[in-house]
Design an enzyme around this catalytic site. Structure first.
Site, PDB file in Angstrom:
ATOM      1  N   MET A 381       0.823  -1.223   0.000  1.00 44.18           N
ATOM      2  CA  MET A 381       0.000   0.000   0.000  1.00 44.18           C
ATOM      3  C   MET A 381       0.853   1.267   0.000  1.00 44.18           C
ATOM      4  O   MET A 381       0.337   2.354  -0.228  1.00 44.18           O
ATOM      5  CB  MET A 381      -0.932  -0.015   1.203  1.00 44.18           C
ATOM      6  CG  MET A 381      -0.183  -0.108   2.489  1.00 44.18           C
ATOM      7  SD  MET A 381      -1.297  -0.423   3.839  1.00 44.18           S
ATOM      8  CE  MET A 381      -0.084  -0.585   5.133  1.00 44.18           C
ATOM      9  N   HIS A 404       2.363 -11.880  -9.327  1.00 40.99           N
ATOM     10  CA  HIS A 404       1.047 -11.379  -8.890  1.00 40.99           C
ATOM     11  C   HIS A 404       1.157 -10.153  -8.002  1.00 40.99           C
ATOM     12  O   HIS A 404       0.165  -9.480  -7.755  1.00 40.99           O
ATOM     13  CB  HIS A 404       0.267 -12.481  -8.165  1.00 40.99           C
ATOM     14  CG  HIS A 404       0.608 -12.642  -6.706  1.00 40.99           C
ATOM     15  ND1 HIS A 404       1.890 -12.806  -6.236  1.00 40.99           N
ATOM     16  CD2 HIS A 404      -0.193 -12.677  -5.604  1.00 40.99           C
ATOM     17  CE1 HIS A 404       1.856 -12.932  -4.923  1.00 40.99           C
ATOM     18  NE2 HIS A 404       0.619 -12.854  -4.508  1.00 40.99           N
ATOM     19  N   LYS A 480      -8.171  -1.032   4.487  1.00 46.62           N
ATOM     20  CA  LYS A 480      -7.640  -2.350   4.864  1.00 46.62           C
ATOM     21  C   LYS A 480      -8.475  -2.976   5.980  1.00 46.62           C
ATOM     22  O   LYS A 480      -9.066  -2.277   6.775  1.00 46.62           O
ATOM     23  CB  LYS A 480      -6.225  -2.179   5.425  1.00 46.62           C
ATOM     24  CG  LYS A 480      -5.198  -1.881   4.388  1.00 46.62           C
ATOM     25  CD  LYS A 480      -3.834  -2.348   4.818  1.00 46.62           C
ATOM     26  CE  LYS A 480      -3.736  -3.829   4.957  1.00 46.62           C
ATOM     27  NZ  LYS A 480      -3.908  -4.557   3.703  1.00 46.62           N
TER      28      LYS A 480
END
Lengths: 481, 144
Positions: A381, A404, A480
């Protein structure tokens, strides 16, 4: 263990290095990423190379790190005739994946309303331990979610018809059979549609700036025009529903292995022949979980559209909130590859790895077939994410797979000891990223310093030619669990 | 060795590992139950006002521990409960039998100091052993 350098970006452990290895193990990484790769990756990827029916190589992507069973970043393809299916090669969070949504808004439009927007999103997309979604459904409808995935959402008004064309496999993995799913799994998942979960799952508001676009033509093809354009990224999966299915079938496979005379080097690699009743049952249940995950990200998309519409007092259509793409990075799928010069169906396991099909492949939606399949790479993040596209080289080299995410380097326990969630939240705010989190300790575990350098990871696969960079996306707001 | 648990730092990267101990298998199971919920919340803030009974059976004690922890994770999602008190009785005939009473309350994000959600118990490095001194020890990797 002997690790041979094949090229500057490919490393190989030959089968002679571990008893039982049927194929070599290959790791994609720069020299720096390889040095930083934890020892668990080499141990685990060579264990994967021992599984019955594995084809060509056991692969690990540059974001690879120590997992359970397979390493995270692991890819392995198995013969349908004499190969296995393993929940340890898929993960508990079946069809954990990423969705990227574009908008016509710019940073200048969103920045003044960012706090409001995050507050509305935080209420509309529940996150954290035990969070329940706002969609209430009965068991009969849950069965439809399991078999129809995103089609159920569109029928119920939780999506636009065009969303379906912009999701891997049209948002529905065929073969889901609710009779192969336990009532415990249904009870865990039935209230969780439209929820994020916790851990590394997030909903993020990001900016696409001109200077971060690597290929303008490709960017335009997926609806990215730059000029500080706002996009939204979602990372989550099948929630407790998928976790329970994996738990249930690990028990089944623990016994089935004795029946089929299979031994594995790690109990978490429990598996069964794909063509066995146990293997087929798990595949059917896994497809149900994959469909629940597609539906989960679709309901979240619906809530995001509602939130933007509410805050900007405008229809989501007029704000241009279109799905760019949705990818699964924890799943097993039957795909066709050339083996010994013949097109052959294989069961490809990807655990923390994204499908990366190139132009022309029929599985890629018509909209993107000339360009290659969009690959959504979620970073930490703090450090940003990437949108890439797949290539034909991926199909010949990595069973159509690429990275990924960034990949962890620091354990959760160590991150919590070294970083305080409140300090991290303040630091991120100073750097222009607002965070709303259910758990401050959970936030600390996800600090950027706990992850590898995502640019080095993405550049590795771009240089190898397995996926191609389109745009780097910078976070400005994050939710989150 | 008495009933307790620790969270070793660098045995896994993306998940959480705990080691639980007890003088008896029942104490081990109680310690593991509490460790599991400490992964997810500050159990000191959970009130033991709702009671659930759990009955399980398995031939192997390690598989019984896997089933016990999986059952608690199931109840966390299906019933929306966090537990803080675990009273376990274990008997061994041909199989191991577990009868447990667990106490807790509905999850409240405002009060419970929520941490990371436990998705599942893994078999990775999973073990239950009786030490030379006769006490019991388990290592459990929880998928986060």
């Amino acid at each position: 263990m002997q690790v041979n350098k094949i090229t500057d970006y490919v490393w190989e452990i030959p089968p002679s290095e571990k008893e039982g290895m049927l194929v070599p193990a290959r790791i994609y990484a720069t020299e720096k990423l390889m040095k930083e790769m934890d020892a668990g990756v080499i141990e685990q990827i060579t264990n994967v190379a021992c599984l019955p029916g594995i084809q060509k190589y056991a692969l690990c992507m540059p974001d690879g790190h120590w997992g359970y069973g397979f390493p995270i970043g692991g890819v392995a393809a198995f013969s349908l005739q004499d190969g296995v299916i393993s929940p340890g090669g898929i993960g508990f969070d079946i069809n954990c994946g990423m969705r990227l949504i574009r908008t016509d808004l710019t940073l200048a439009d969103v920045q003044p309303r960012l706090k409001d927007l995050l507050n509305v999103l935080f209420n509309k997309v529940p996150a954290g331990v035990g969070a329940k979604g706002l969609v209430k459904i009965e068991r009969k409808e849950m069965a439809e979610v399991m078999t129809r995935g995103v089609n159920w959402c569109i029928k119920k008004g939780y999506g636009w018809a065009q969303d379906r064309d912009r999701i891997e496999g049209g948002g529905c993995l065929p073969g889901g059979d609710p009779s192969k799913v336990s009532s415990q799994a249904v009870e865990r998942g039935i209230g969780q549609l439209g929820t994020l979960g916790s851990g590394n799952h997030y909903l993020e508001i990001q900016v696409a700036s001109n200077e971060n676009i690597y290929d303008e033509k490709l960017a335009r093809a997926v609806g990215i025009f730059g000029r500080d354009q706002i996009v939204i990224m979602v990372h989550c999966g099948s929630r407790g529903f998928g976790h329970q299915i994996a738990t249930d079938y690990l028990r089944v496979f623990d016994s089935a292995m004795k029946k089929y005379g299979i031994t594995v080097r790690d109990r978490q690699l429990g598996c069964a022949p794909f063509r066995s009743p146990e293997g087929q049952d798990y595949y059917s249940a896994m497809a149900c979980a994959a469909n629940m995950a597609f539906a989960n990200r679709q309901v979240i998309t619906h809530r995001i559209r509602e939130a933007f519409s509410q805050v900007f007092n405008e229809d989501a259509e007029r704000l241009g909130l279109e799905t760019i793409y949705d990818v699964a990075h924890n799943v097993a799928k039957v795909e066709t590859y050339e083996i010994n010069g013949k097109p052959t169906e294989l069961l490809v396991h990807r655990k923390g790895s994204t499908r990366s099909f190139g132009p022309g492949r029929t599985e890629v939606p018509t909209l993107y077939r000339d360009w290659g399949q969009p690959v959504i790479v979620g970073g930490s993040m703090e450090t940003g994410s990437y949108l890439c596209v797949g290539t034909q080289k991926a199909e010949t080299e990595t069973f159509g797979s690429t990275m990924h995410g960034a990949g962890r380097t620091m354990s959760r326990a160590a991150a919590k000891r070294m970083i305080r969630g409140t300090d991290l939240q303040r630091r991120m705010e100073e750097n222009g990223i607002l965070v709303k989190a259910v758990s401050m300790s959970g936030l600390a575990e996800e600090a950027g310093s706990a992850y590898k350098d995502i640019s080095e990871v993405v550049d590795t696969m771009d240089t190898v030619g397995v996926s191609k960079k389109v745009v780097r996306l910078k976070p400005i707001g994050n939710i989150k669990g | 060795m008495t009933q307790g648990y620790t969270f070793p730092e660098d045995q896994v990267i993306s998940d959480l590992v705990f080691e639980a101990t007890g003088d008896t298998p029942a104490e081990l199971f109680q310690a593991a139950g509490l460790a599991l919920f400490e992964v997810m919340a500050d159990t000191g803030r959970v009130h033991p006002r709702i009671r659930k009974e759990i009955r399980l059976k398995h031939a192997q004690i390690d598989q019984l521990l896997y089933d016990w922890l999986s059952e608690l994770i199931y109840l966390k999602d299906a019933a929306g409960l966090l537990f803080k008190e675990f009273s376990v009785q274990l008997t061994q005939d041909n199989d191991w039998s577990l009868v447990a009473t667990v106490r807790g309350e509905p999850i409240d994000p405002k009060r419970h100091g929520l941490r990371a959600d436990a998705k599942a118990v893994t078999y990775h490095q999973f073990e239950v052993v009786q030490t030379e001194t006769g006490s019991w020890k388990a290592r459990v990797v929880v998928d986060i």
